[in-house]
Design a protein around this motif. Structure first.
Motif, PDB file in Angstrom:
ATOM      1  N   MET A  44       0.892  -1.181  -0.123  1.00  0.00           N
ATOM      2  CA  MET A  44      -0.027   0.091   0.053  1.00  0.00           C
ATOM      3  C   MET A  44       0.767   1.331   0.071  1.00  0.00           C
ATOM      4  N   PRO A  45       1.869   1.387   0.531  1.00  0.00           N
ATOM      5  CA  PRO A  45       2.607   2.623   0.690  1.00  0.00           C
ATOM      6  C   PRO A  45       3.121   3.104  -0.652  1.00  0.00           C
ATOM      7  N   ASP A  46       3.358   2.224  -1.629  1.00  0.00           N
ATOM      8  CA  ASP A  46       3.617   2.438  -2.951  1.00  0.00           C
ATOM      9  C   ASP A  46       2.623   3.290  -3.794  1.00  0.00           C
ATOM     10  N   THR A  47       1.390   2.794  -3.629  1.00  0.00           N
ATOM     11  CA  THR A  47       0.278   3.363  -3.950  1.00  0.00           C
ATOM     12  C   THR A  47      -0.027   4.634  -3.487  1.00  0.00           C
ATOM     13  N   ILE A  48       0.108   4.538  -2.182  1.00  0.00           N
ATOM     14  CA  ILE A  48      -0.018   6.161  -1.488  1.00  0.00           C
ATOM     15  C   ILE A  48       1.047   7.154  -1.943  1.00  0.00           C
ATOM     16  N   GLU A  49       2.430   6.724  -1.979  1.00  0.00           N
ATOM     17  CA  GLU A  49       3.140   7.482  -2.790  1.00  0.00           C
ATOM     18  C   GLU A  49       2.822   8.180  -3.984  1.00  0.00           C
ATOM     19  N   THR A  50       2.347   7.088  -4.904  1.00  0.00           N
ATOM     20  CA  THR A  50       2.179   7.458  -6.191  1.00  0.00           C
ATOM     21  C   THR A  50       0.967   8.456  -6.257  1.00  0.00           C
ATOM     22  N   ALA A  51       0.215   8.130  -5.271  1.00  0.00           N
ATOM     23  CA  ALA A  51      -1.212   8.920  -5.415  1.00  0.00           C
ATOM     24  C   ALA A  51      -0.938  10.466  -4.975  1.00  0.00           C
ATOM     25  N   ALA A  52       0.092  10.323  -3.710  1.00  0.00           N
ATOM     26  CA  ALA A  52       0.462  11.803  -3.096  1.00  0.00           C
ATOM     27  C   ALA A  52       1.149  12.574  -4.148  1.00  0.00           C
ATOM     28  N   ARG A  53       2.132  11.952  -4.842  1.00  0.00           N
ATOM     29  CA  ARG A  53       2.986  12.593  -5.809  1.00  0.00           C
ATOM     30  C   ARG A  53       2.067  13.380  -7.078  1.00  0.00           C
ATOM     31  N   ALA A  54       0.862  12.297  -7.495  1.00  0.00           N
ATOM     32  CA  ALA A  54       0.129  12.796  -8.641  1.00  0.00           C
ATOM     33  C   ALA A  54      -0.696  14.080  -8.023  1.00  0.00           C
ATOM     34  N   ALA A  55      -1.158  13.884  -6.723  1.00  0.00           N
ATOM     35  CA  ALA A  55      -2.123  15.189  -6.334  1.00  0.00           C
ATOM     36  C   ALA A  55      -1.250  16.326  -6.030  1.00  0.00           C
ATOM     37  N   LEU A  56       0.136  16.220  -5.611  1.00  0.00           N
ATOM     38  CA  LEU A  56       0.791  17.255  -5.279  1.00  0.00           C
ATOM     39  C   LEU A  56       1.333  17.812  -6.510  1.00  0.00           C
ATOM     40  N   ALA A  57       1.446  17.058  -7.376  1.00  0.00           N
ATOM     41  CA  ALA A  57       2.031  17.769  -8.845  1.00  0.00           C
ATOM     42  C   ALA A  57       0.719  18.656  -9.575  1.00  0.00           C
ATOM     43  N   GLU A  58      -0.122  18.216  -9.125  1.00  0.00           N
ATOM     44  CA  GLU A  58      -1.585  19.075  -9.990  1.00  0.00           C
ATOM     45  C   GLU A  58      -1.790  20.326  -9.198  1.00  0.00           C
ATOM     46  N   VAL A  59      -1.261  20.417  -7.965  1.00  0.00           N
ATOM     47  CA  VAL A  59      -1.554  21.909  -7.269  1.00  0.00           C
ATOM     48  C   VAL A  59      -0.297  22.678  -7.200  1.00  0.00           C
ATOM     49  N   LEU A  60       0.834  22.123  -7.628  1.00  0.00           N
ATOM     50  CA  LEU A  60       2.090  23.118  -7.577  1.00  0.00           C
ATOM     51  C   LEU A  60       2.033  24.136  -8.515  1.00  0.00           C
ATOM     52  N   PRO A  61       2.474  25.313  -8.277  1.00  0.00           N
ATOM     53  CA  PRO A  61       2.494  26.548  -9.162  1.00  0.00           C
ATOM     54  C   PRO A  61       3.526  26.150 -10.584  1.00  0.00           C
ATOM     55  N   GLN A  62       4.664  25.269 -10.330  1.00  0.00           N
ATOM     56  CA  GLN A  62       5.461  24.957 -11.561  1.00  0.00           C
ATOM     57  C   GLN A  62       5.037  23.642 -12.161  1.00  0.00           C
ATOM     58  N   ASP A  63       5.089  23.490 -13.301  1.00  0.00           N
ATOM     59  CA  ASP A  63       4.998  22.183 -13.839  1.00  0.00           C
ATOM     60  C   ASP A  63       5.991  21.192 -13.684  1.00  0.00           C
ATOM     61  N   LEU A  64       5.695  20.512 -12.744  1.00  0.00           N
ATOM     62  CA  LEU A  64       6.786  19.212 -12.339  1.00  0.00           C
ATOM     63  C   LEU A  64       6.036  17.863 -12.524  1.00  0.00           C
ATOM     64  N   PRO A  65       6.836  16.967 -13.168  1.00  0.00           N
ATOM     65  CA  PRO A  65       6.176  15.367 -13.218  1.00  0.00           C
ATOM     66  C   PRO A  65       6.332  14.811 -11.829  1.00  0.00           C
ATOM     67  N   PRO A  66       5.247  14.068 -11.468  1.00  0.00           N
ATOM     68  CA  PRO A  66       5.026  13.543 -10.174  1.00  0.00           C
ATOM     69  C   PRO A  66       6.421  12.966  -9.835  1.00  0.00           C
ATOM     70  N   ASP A  67       7.126  12.127 -10.424  1.00  0.00           N
ATOM     71  CA  ASP A  67       8.351  11.504 -10.058  1.00  0.00           C
ATOM     72  C   ASP A  67       9.674  12.476  -9.899  1.00  0.00           C
ATOM     73  N   ALA A  68       9.449  13.611 -10.109  1.00  0.00           N
ATOM     74  CA  ALA A  68      10.471  14.550  -9.948  1.00  0.00           C
ATOM     75  C   ALA A  68      10.512  15.263  -8.677  1.00  0.00           C
ATOM     76  N   ILE A  69       9.501  15.049  -7.896  1.00  0.00           N
ATOM     77  CA  ILE A  69       9.186  15.853  -6.596  1.00  0.00           C
ATOM     78  C   ILE A  69       9.872  14.873  -5.442  1.00  0.00           C
ATOM     79  N   ALA A  70      11.068  15.551  -4.794  1.00  0.00           N
ATOM     80  CA  ALA A  70      11.589  14.729  -3.877  1.00  0.00           C
ATOM     81  C   ALA A  70      10.757  14.732  -2.580  1.00  0.00           C
ATOM     82  N   LEU A  71      10.746  13.541  -2.229  1.00  0.00           N
ATOM     83  CA  LEU A  71      10.131  13.257  -0.807  1.00  0.00           C
ATOM     84  C   LEU A  71      10.254  14.077   0.412  1.00  0.00           C
TER      85      LEU A  71
END
Length: 85
Positions: A1-28
């Protein structure tokens, strides 16, 4: 489940960031403030990721939510409640 949570969290965060970053480019460990996340966008992000992972916001106090300042902290917090819907 943590991988799924991390994937979901990365995608959700990428959607609200002011700059256009791919989800996997966001450092934990990147601070939300350094990513340019506003308090409104943090609320939108947390609401979205809780919806996606089926973890209710009621599991977190206001203090818990304020203390979440990195993607990794959000993933850890959600992982602790992932099986409690």
């Amino acid at each position: 489940m943590p991988d799924t949570i991390e994937t979901a969290a990365r995608a959700a965060l990428a959607e609200v960031l002011p700059q256009d970053l791919p989800p996997d480019a966001i450092a934990l460990d990147a601070e939300f403030d350094h990513l340019g996340l506003t308090s409104l966008n943090k609320v939108l992000f947390l609401t979205s990721v809780c919806d996606r992972t089926k973890v209710g916001l009621q599991h977190f106090t206001e203090h818990d939510l304020a203390a979440m300042r990195t993607l990794g902290q959000v993933v850890d917090a959600l992982s602790r409640h992932a099986e409690v819907n």
